[in-house]
Write an enzyme that holds these catalytic residues in place. Structure first.
Site, short mmCIF file in Angstrom:
data_model
loop_
_atom_site.label_atom_id
_atom_site.label_comp_id
_atom_site.label_asym_id
_atom_site.label_seq_id
_atom_site.Cartn_x
_atom_site.Cartn_y
_atom_site.Cartn_z
N SER A 108 -7.02 -0.59 -5.27
CA SER A 108 -6.48 -1.95 -5.19
C SER A 108 -5.92 -2.24 -3.81
O SER A 108 -5.83 -3.40 -3.39
CB SER A 108 -5.37 -2.14 -6.23
OG SER A 108 -5.82 -1.89 -7.54
N ARG B 101 0.84 -1.21 0.00
CA ARG B 101 0.00 0.00 0.00
C ARG B 101 0.87 1.26 0.00
O ARG B 101 0.59 2.23 -0.72
CB ARG B 101 -0.92 -0.02 1.22
CG ARG B 101 -1.82 1.19 1.39
CD ARG B 101 -2.68 0.99 2.64
NE ARG B 101 -3.58 2.11 2.89
CZ ARG B 101 -3.26 3.18 3.61
NH1 ARG B 101 -2.04 3.27 4.15
NH2 ARG B 101 -4.13 4.14 3.82
N ASP C 64 11.69 -13.11 10.79
CA ASP C 64 12.91 -13.59 11.44
C ASP C 64 13.83 -12.47 11.92
O ASP C 64 14.73 -12.71 12.72
CB ASP C 64 13.68 -14.51 10.50
CG ASP C 64 12.92 -15.78 10.15
OD1 ASP C 64 12.06 -16.18 10.96
OD2 ASP C 64 13.19 -16.36 9.09
N GLY D 139 12.81 -18.40 13.37
CA GLY D 139 13.96 -17.50 13.30
C GLY D 139 15.11 -18.06 12.51
O GLY D 139 16.09 -17.38 12.26
#
EC number: 2.7.1.11
Length: 321
Positions: free
Chosen positions: A57, A22, A129, A172
């Protein structure tokens, strides 16, 4: 001067990716650029799954987890012929530059497109992570951290009720930022990080000493891939005589509505990426350091900048056990 840009998400999804998309789309439109979304990452690019986007959108996506563009792992992108076709497809749409949201593997793809085909790319760090160099935080990390802490809190409720030892496996890969941070925030009695050699015997002896001191339950936070947590649970139960259970949080850590921090970070990074491209700066990745947005050469992020292990954080955690 660029006129059209594209955006894709690649690799594992992370909360806040939609907010980043966005940020890219609306910032680019505000500058008079056309924007295209590439669906399903580099694989979608190869399959020409490209669609023009407008401001609507990306309406009502800032609060949604995952990525509405979709993501996919595409090892075939290592083939230079595949990359050449992808660059050709981008240019066939008149696209001048690309924003890639993902982890280190996604960055590598952006680096190669920039180097081999002079195609300007900017990378945004999207992974739970927190293992991307050149940034203090990646998009999605803070949300995943809260998810892990919430799980630890719930496990503590039931563990304390049943005098149980609970092992929590946290994502992680080879970076223990999530485990250490969640362990501290969740008050875990033991934290096992991937950056330090794991000693099963030492851990079990620590638990035995705690029980002798009167400890009735415990939570162990451990980074994924270090050991089979279910076999570890059986060994601990056999040795110390307390019921022990293992919980693998798994992909639940990737889902959910992004927290405010991730929404803001992703939005800022998306807008910053557009600014870089407008300045003619391709081959860079965006980060946040000391609360300031920064950019680095994407090659440095991949090859040269080493993530700083939170050794001081782990030291604090050990003192609080």
């Amino acid at each position: 001067m660029i006129k059209k840009i594209a955006v894709l998400t690649s690799g594992g999804d992370a909360p806040g990716m939609n907010a980043a998309i966005r940020g890219v789309v609306r910032s680019a439109l505000a500058e008079g650029l056309e924007v295209f979304g590439i669906y399903d990452g580099y694989q979608g690019l190869y399959n020409n799954k490209i669609k023009q986007l407008n401001r609507y959108s990306v309406s009502d996506v800032i609060n949604r987890g995952g990525t509405f563009l979709g993501s996919a792992r595409f090892p075939e992108f290592k083939d230079p012929n595949i990359r050449a076709k992808c660059a050709e497809i981008l240019r066939s749409h008149g696209i001048d530059a690309l924003v890639v949201i993902g982890g280190d593997g996604s960055y590598m793809g952006a680096k190669l497109l920039t180097e081999e085909h002079s195609f300007p790319c900017v990378g945004l760090p999207g992974t739970i992570d927190n293992d991307v160099a050149g940034t203090d935080y990646t998009i999605g990390y803070q949300t995943a951290l809260q998810t892990a802490v919430d799980a630890i809190d719930r496990l503590r409720d039931t563990s304390s009720s049943h005098q149980r030892i609970s092992i929590v496996e946290i994502m992680g890969r080879h970076c223990s930022d999530l485990t250490i941070s969640a362990g501290i925030a969740g008050g875990c009695e033991y934290i096992v990080a991937s950056e330090i050699e794991f000693n099963r015997e030492e851990l079990i002896q620590q638990i035995e000493r705690s029980i002798i001191r009167g400890k009735r339950h415990a939570i162990i936070a451990i980074t994924e891939l270090l050991t089979d947590v279910h076999s570890l649970a059986k060994e601990i139960e056999a040795r110390v005589g307390h019921e022990t259970r293992a919980t693998v949080l798994g992909h639940i850590q990737r889902g959910g509505s992004p927290c405010a921090f991730d929404r803001i970070l992703a939005s800022r990074m998306g807008a910053y990426a557009v600014d870089l491209l407008l300045q003619g700066k391709g081959g860079y990745c965006v980060g946040i350091q000391n609360e300031q947005l920064v950019h680095h050469d994407i090659i440095d992020a991949i090859n040269n900048m080493q993530r700083v292990f939170k050794a001081d954080w782990l030291k604090v955690a050990k003192r609080l056990e």
